[in-house]
Each structure stands twice: as structure tokens, then as C-alpha cells.
Write a protein that holds these residues in place. Structure first.
Motif, short mmCIF file in Angstrom:
data_model
loop_
_atom_site.label_atom_id
_atom_site.label_comp_id
_atom_site.label_asym_id
_atom_site.label_seq_id
_atom_site.Cartn_x
_atom_site.Cartn_y
_atom_site.Cartn_z
N SER A 57 -0.82 11.65 -2.96
CA SER A 57 0.53 12.21 -2.97
C SER A 57 1.30 11.61 -1.81
CB SER A 57 0.48 13.73 -2.83
OG SER A 57 0.00 14.10 -1.55
N VAL A 58 2.61 11.79 -1.80
CA VAL A 58 3.43 11.28 -0.70
C VAL A 58 2.97 11.89 0.62
CG1 VAL A 58 5.76 11.28 0.29
CG2 VAL A 58 5.44 10.79 -2.14
N HIS A 59 2.70 13.19 0.60
CA HIS A 59 2.26 13.87 1.82
C HIS A 59 0.93 13.31 2.31
CE1 HIS A 59 1.66 17.08 4.73
NE2 HIS A 59 0.46 17.31 4.21
N GLU A 60 0.00 13.05 1.39
CA GLU A 60 -1.32 12.50 1.75
C GLU A 60 -1.20 11.08 2.30
OE1 GLU A 60 -4.02 14.95 -1.55
OE2 GLU A 60 -3.17 12.98 -2.03
N ALA A 61 -0.32 10.28 1.67
CA ALA A 61 -0.11 8.91 2.15
C ALA A 61 0.48 8.91 3.55
CB ALA A 61 0.81 8.17 1.18
N GLN A 62 1.45 9.80 3.81
CA GLN A 62 2.06 9.89 5.14
C GLN A 62 1.03 10.28 6.18
OE1 GLN A 62 5.08 12.81 4.15
NE2 GLN A 62 6.70 11.27 4.12
N ALA A 63 0.17 11.26 5.83
CA ALA A 63 -0.87 11.72 6.77
C ALA A 63 -1.86 10.61 7.08
CB ALA A 63 -1.58 12.94 6.19
N GLU A 101 6.72 3.32 -2.96
CA GLU A 101 6.30 1.93 -2.89
C GLU A 101 6.27 1.45 -1.44
OE1 GLU A 101 8.98 -0.12 -5.42
OE2 GLU A 101 7.95 0.47 -7.29
N GLU A 102 7.26 1.90 -0.66
CA GLU A 102 7.31 1.54 0.75
C GLU A 102 6.10 2.13 1.50
OE1 GLU A 102 10.01 2.42 4.74
OE2 GLU A 102 10.84 2.86 2.76
N LEU A 103 5.78 3.39 1.20
CA LEU A 103 4.62 4.02 1.82
C LEU A 103 3.33 3.29 1.48
CD1 LEU A 103 5.10 7.90 1.46
CD2 LEU A 103 5.08 6.57 3.56
N THR A 104 3.21 2.88 0.21
CA THR A 104 2.01 2.18 -0.24
C THR A 104 1.84 0.85 0.50
OG1 THR A 104 2.22 3.17 -2.45
CG2 THR A 104 0.82 1.24 -2.26
N ASP A 105 2.93 0.11 0.67
CA ASP A 105 2.87 -1.16 1.40
C ASP A 105 2.48 -0.93 2.86
OD1 ASP A 105 3.59 -2.55 -0.84
OD2 ASP A 105 5.73 -2.62 -0.36
N ARG A 106 3.03 0.13 3.46
CA ARG A 106 2.69 0.43 4.86
C ARG A 106 1.23 0.83 4.99
NH1 ARG A 106 6.83 4.91 6.52
NH2 ARG A 106 5.40 5.01 8.32
N LEU A 107 0.73 1.55 4.00
CA LEU A 107 -0.66 1.99 4.02
C LEU A 107 -1.61 0.81 3.87
CD1 LEU A 107 -2.52 4.38 4.28
CD2 LEU A 107 -2.19 4.87 1.85
N ARG A 108 -1.27 -0.15 2.98
CA ARG A 108 -2.08 -1.35 2.82
C ARG A 108 -2.14 -2.14 4.14
NH1 ARG A 108 0.17 -1.97 -2.66
NH2 ARG A 108 -1.55 -1.69 -4.15
N THR A 109 -0.98 -2.24 4.79
CA THR A 109 -0.91 -2.97 6.06
C THR A 109 -1.78 -2.29 7.12
OG1 THR A 109 1.35 -3.71 5.58
CG2 THR A 109 0.64 -3.78 7.88
#
Length: 316
Positions: free
Chosen positions: A278-284, A248-256
């Protein structure tokens, strides 16, 4: 088979030699009248009720390891429970007999003795009468090899389960590389868990437990295995909560990051896309969006990437 039985043995011609073996373990010289000698089959290379078997090579290794080992009752390792001792072992072929999978049957036999005392008289009489007959061995082995894939049956490389049939072939474990022999026991029901071989991998790990749960067959777990499985599930649930919060934290950071780049998507569409990452794809993707724009250096000078480069005013 991890269990055997007391058998009728022919009295050796050279009893003197056997008494020499007995007296290797006694502090004083014992006579023939003071001991009860008997023969026992400890184990063989047939497939047992636990769908395991010793290899012939393992039997020959155990032939040396079991010499001098004690005989007890019901695998209860107490000094007062010691009743017998093995003085010699040998692997022998049983002509005309085959294992369940068609191999020549080999068995590990031993000669053992019990001290003739009033306290042991009942046990000796029970052996003579054929009442106390079954025995079970305690030993450790280095590996249990799957008969189907030839991998260690306890490793993630093996997906097979003992006792099940794969393409017409029964799966069983081959007990290899014996490390030590502990004892042999007089038991009533050798097939009981306590009467089996104590192997190096006796306690199932979580991979074994999960493997046994695969399929639609009935599974029985011991109390320890059920406790381990419960703790494993609780740990997964706890780790799952942390993973959910992190995602959820990654998703919020990605939206920002998308907003900062001026990317505006319909919320439903955006949410659908982000959920599939995936978590890895979101981080990338966050890393890529956060990367600073590089400057473009030319012979004409330095231009910022956010400035238009083309047929514009220039200086020589």
C-alpha cells in the motif's frame, strides 16, 4: 404522510372565537360573511409513498409551528399565490385506525380561512365540490432516523435504504425535530417531488446517492443528482491519476533505496512485491531504508556500525 386533504368540518358553535383568531391576521375587522372557514388534515404519522413518516412528537411540534402559516397553490411561494391562512392546529388521535406498521394513527388537523372575493370564488367552489381536496405541507426537520438501525439515515453510519425490507422489516425514515413550518399547498398530486416535505436534508449528498445505487434494483436520479454524481466520478478519476503518478514515484524511490542497500531481486519478483504494498507501507519502507546507521558506543570507545565488532585488536 407529508400530504393531507381538506375535510368536512362541523361549523363551530362559537364562531365568534374563530373570527377573533382570523382577525389576528387582518388589518381591519373582518366579518363572518367575508371569510370562508374550512378544516384540513395537514399530515399524520403513517408511512407515506416516500417511505417516510412524522413521529407523534414531530406532529405536536408542528402543531405550534403551523399556526399562522399561509396556504398557497402548488408550492409556488409568490405573494399573488397566497390564498389561505391557518388560524389554529391540533393533533388528534383517530380511533380504530392504525398506521402501516401497526401504531395508533395520529393526525395534525388545522382550521384555515380564505377571503371571500371574486378572485377566490372559483377556489372556494372547487373546495366545496371536492375537486380541490389534496394538500401538501412544506416544513424543515432536523433529522431523519432510520427505522432499522436508528441512525440518521443520511449519515455513513446507516447502510439501509428506504422502501427495502430487511429480515422482514420495512425500512423507512422517521422525520424528527421539526425546525420550521413554511406553508401548506393545494396540490393535484401530493406524491410528486415538489409536493413533498421540504426537509433539512432534502438534497441528497453523495453518500445517499451511492447508497441508493447499491443492490440490483432500479434507481431513478434527478437531473441535479445525476450532475452531482458525474462531477463526483470526474473528481475521483482526476484524483486517481494523481494517486497513480504518486505511487509510481514511490515505487521508483523504493527501488533506488533497495539498490543502495545492495538488495538485488529478480525484476519480476521485485515488481510483484512492490505492487502489493500500500502507499502507507511503501512510505514506511522507504523511511526505514533511508535511516542512517547508528553508531555503537562502548566503554572501549567508538566503533562504526559497518566495522566488525568481535575478538579483534583493542587497546586499554
Amino acid at each position: 404522510m407529508k400530504y393531507g386533504q381538506v375535510i368536512k368540518g362541523v361549523k363551530p358553535d362559537d364562531i365568534t372565537k374563530e373570527m377573533e383568531l382570523v382577525n389576528r391576521y387582518s388589518r381591519r375587522e373582518l366579518t363572518e360573511d367575508e371569510v370562508y372557514l374550512f378544516s384540513v388534515v395537514l399530515c399524520d404519522n403513517d408511512i407515506d409513498r416516500d417511505y417516510e413518516r412524522f413521529t407523534v412528537e414531530s406532529l405536536f411540534a408542528l402543531e405550534k409551528l403551523f399556526v399562522g402559516r399561509t396556504g398557497i397553490i402548488d408550492h409556488d411561494p409568490t405573494a399573488k399565490n397566497q390564498k389561505a391562512r391557518i388560524i389554529s392546529c391540533k393533533v388528534e388521535s383517530t380511533e380504530g385506525k392504525r398506521t402501516a406498521n401497526g401504531d395508533q394513527l395520529f393526525r395534525l388537523t388545522a382550521r384555515a380561512y380564505i377571503r371571500r372575493t371574486p378572485g377566490n370564488a372559483e377556489l372556494i367552489e372547487a373546495i366545496e365540490a371536492g375537486i380541490v381536496k389534496e394538500v401538501s405541507v412544506g416544513c424543515s426537520v432536523g433529522r431523519t432516523v432510520c427505522s432499522i438501525c436508528r441512525s440518521d439515515i443520511h449519515s455513513p453510519l446507516c447502510s439501509h435504504q428506504k422502501g427495502r425490507v430487511y429480515d422482514g422489516e420495512l425500512c423507512f425514515g422517521e422525520l424528527c425535530e421539526p425546525k420550521d413550518a413554511y406553508e401548506f399547498s393545494f396540490v393535484a398530486v401530493p406524491a410528486q417531488r415538489a409536493a413533498g416535505v421540504t426537509k433539512g436534508y432534502e438534497k441528497k449528498d453523495m453518500n445517499d446517492i451511492c447508497k441508493s445505487l447499491a443492490g440490483d434494483h432500479e434507481v431513478t436520479l434527478t437531473k441535479d443528482e445525476a450532475t452531482s454524481l458525474k462531477a463526483y466520478i470526474e473528481r475521483l478519476e482526476s484524483e486517481g491519476e494523481y494517486a497513480k503518478a504518486y505511487r509510481e514515484e514511490l515505487t521508483d524511490r523504493l527501488r533506488t533505496a533497495l539498490r543502495e542497500k545492495g538488495v538485488e531481486l529478480d525484476y519480476v519478483v521485485e515488481n510483484c512485491i512492490l505492487k502489493k504494498l500500500s502507499v502507507h507501507e511503501a512510505q514506511a519502507l522507504i523511511k526505514a531504508l533511508s535511516r542512517k546507521e547508528r553508531k555503537v558506543i562502548t566503554q572501549l570507545g567508538e566503533n562504526k556500525a559497518d566495522e566488525a565488532i568481535g575478538n579483534t585488536e583493542f587497546r586499554i
